[in-house]
Design a protein around this motif. Structure first.
Motif, PDB file in Angstrom:
ATOM      1  N   GLN A  12       0.824  -1.208   0.000  1.00  0.00           N
ATOM      2  CA  GLN A  12       0.000   0.000   0.000  1.00  0.00           C
ATOM      3  C   GLN A  12       0.861   1.262   0.000  1.00  0.00           C
ATOM      4  OE1 GLN A  12      -2.669  -0.521   3.335  1.00  0.00           O
ATOM      5  NE2 GLN A  12      -4.073  -1.805   2.161  1.00  0.00           N
ATOM      6  N   GLU A  22      -3.332  -1.492  -4.763  1.00  0.00           N
ATOM      7  CA  GLU A  22      -4.578  -1.880  -4.105  1.00  0.00           C
ATOM      8  C   GLU A  22      -4.423  -3.312  -3.627  1.00  0.00           C
ATOM      9  OE1 GLU A  22      -8.277  -1.285  -6.039  1.00  0.00           O
ATOM     10  OE2 GLU A  22      -7.595   0.482  -7.142  1.00  0.00           O
ATOM     11  N   THR A  23      -4.993  -3.633  -2.481  1.00  0.00           N
ATOM     12  CA  THR A  23      -4.808  -4.974  -1.935  1.00  0.00           C
ATOM     13  C   THR A  23      -6.121  -5.584  -1.454  1.00  0.00           C
ATOM     14  OG1 THR A  23      -4.337  -4.121   0.291  1.00  0.00           O
ATOM     15  CG2 THR A  23      -2.442  -4.465  -1.175  1.00  0.00           C
TER      16      THR A  23
END
Length: 249
Positions: free
Chosen positions: A93, A98-99
């Protein structure tokens, strides 16, 4: 205290093949006395190498399991794994990815869970991350990553992301001298992870094309959560003379 089914299993498999102890000893390249000692239960003082050779000669695999205070060892392993994932997500991040974590899938019989799924929008790169509190069975780990990487487009669609232009597998391991030594001592087992350490973190900041075959980096955990254990490590040998798995000594 050592509790094991090795003596009975070795004796049972030897008799199934209609071998004498000397026959098994010859095939395993150990002495007949070694086979006799194993079958009598004198396993604690036996070199691991001998146990592996005897098991392999019988077309069997040898499993080592550590148990401690009921389920407490599982809880420690889970805590260490969670810490690795937390540290990995933070690093991703910070670099603009994006995770998603704990992404489950069931696709035409292929079932599993991705520890971390990450997406870099500018480059269209999808990262499939496997987190480890310690290095264990790399053959199994690599195999799981290959399956997940093949399903990359489906996984991206599942979480609502655009189809990726590239899918990269990554192995993230809790930093320890033991894990670093294993990676250094067994280059063949980790060959697919072509970009490692600081180079891997630098690539994450600006993914370039062509994408690497795989990433590997270590994460430092707080001292209270730095647990170097594996719940189950399989020891494998290959009669063809191929490279051994990191668990084999």
């Amino acid at each position: 205290m050592l509790r094991t089914n090795v003596p009975g299993a070795i004796r049972l498999l030897r008799r199934r093949k209609r071998w004498r102890q000397r026959d098994l000893a010859a095939r395993a390249n150990v002495s007949r006395a070694t086979v006799s000692r194993i079958e009598r239960g004198e396993v604690a003082s036996m070199p691991l190498r001998a146990l592996v050779r005897v098991s392999t000669a019988l077309d069997a695999s040898l499993g080592l399991t550590v148990r401690w205070q009921g389920e407490e060892l599982d809880r420690l392993a889970d805590a260490a794994h969670a810490a690795v994932i937390e540290a990995c997500v933070k690093q991703l991040q910070e670099r603009g990815w994006e995770t998603r974590t704990e992404v489950s899938f069931n696709h035409f019989g292929e079932r599993g869970r991705v520890d971390v799924l990450a997406h870099d929008i500018p480059s269209g790169t999808l990262l499939i991350v496997e987190g480890k509190s310690a290095v264990g069975d790399t053959q199994e780990t690599t195999g799981r990553l290959d399956v997940k990487a093949r399903l990359g487009r489906m996984l991206a669609e599942q979480v609502g992301w655009d189809p990726p232009r590239a899918v990269v597998a990554a192995l993230v391991v809790a930093d320890s001298k033991r894990s670093r030594r294993i990676v250094a001592d067994y280059p063949g087992a980790f060959a697919r992870f072509s970009v490692r350490g600081r180079r891997a973190l630098a690539w994450l900041r600006r993914p370039t094309s062509p994408s690497p075959s795989g990433l590997l980096w270590f994460v430092k955990l707080p001292n209270a959560r730095r647990v170097s254990i594996t719940r189950f490590t399989r020891v494998r040998t290959r009669q063809s003379g191929g490279a051994r798995s990191p668990g084999e000594h």
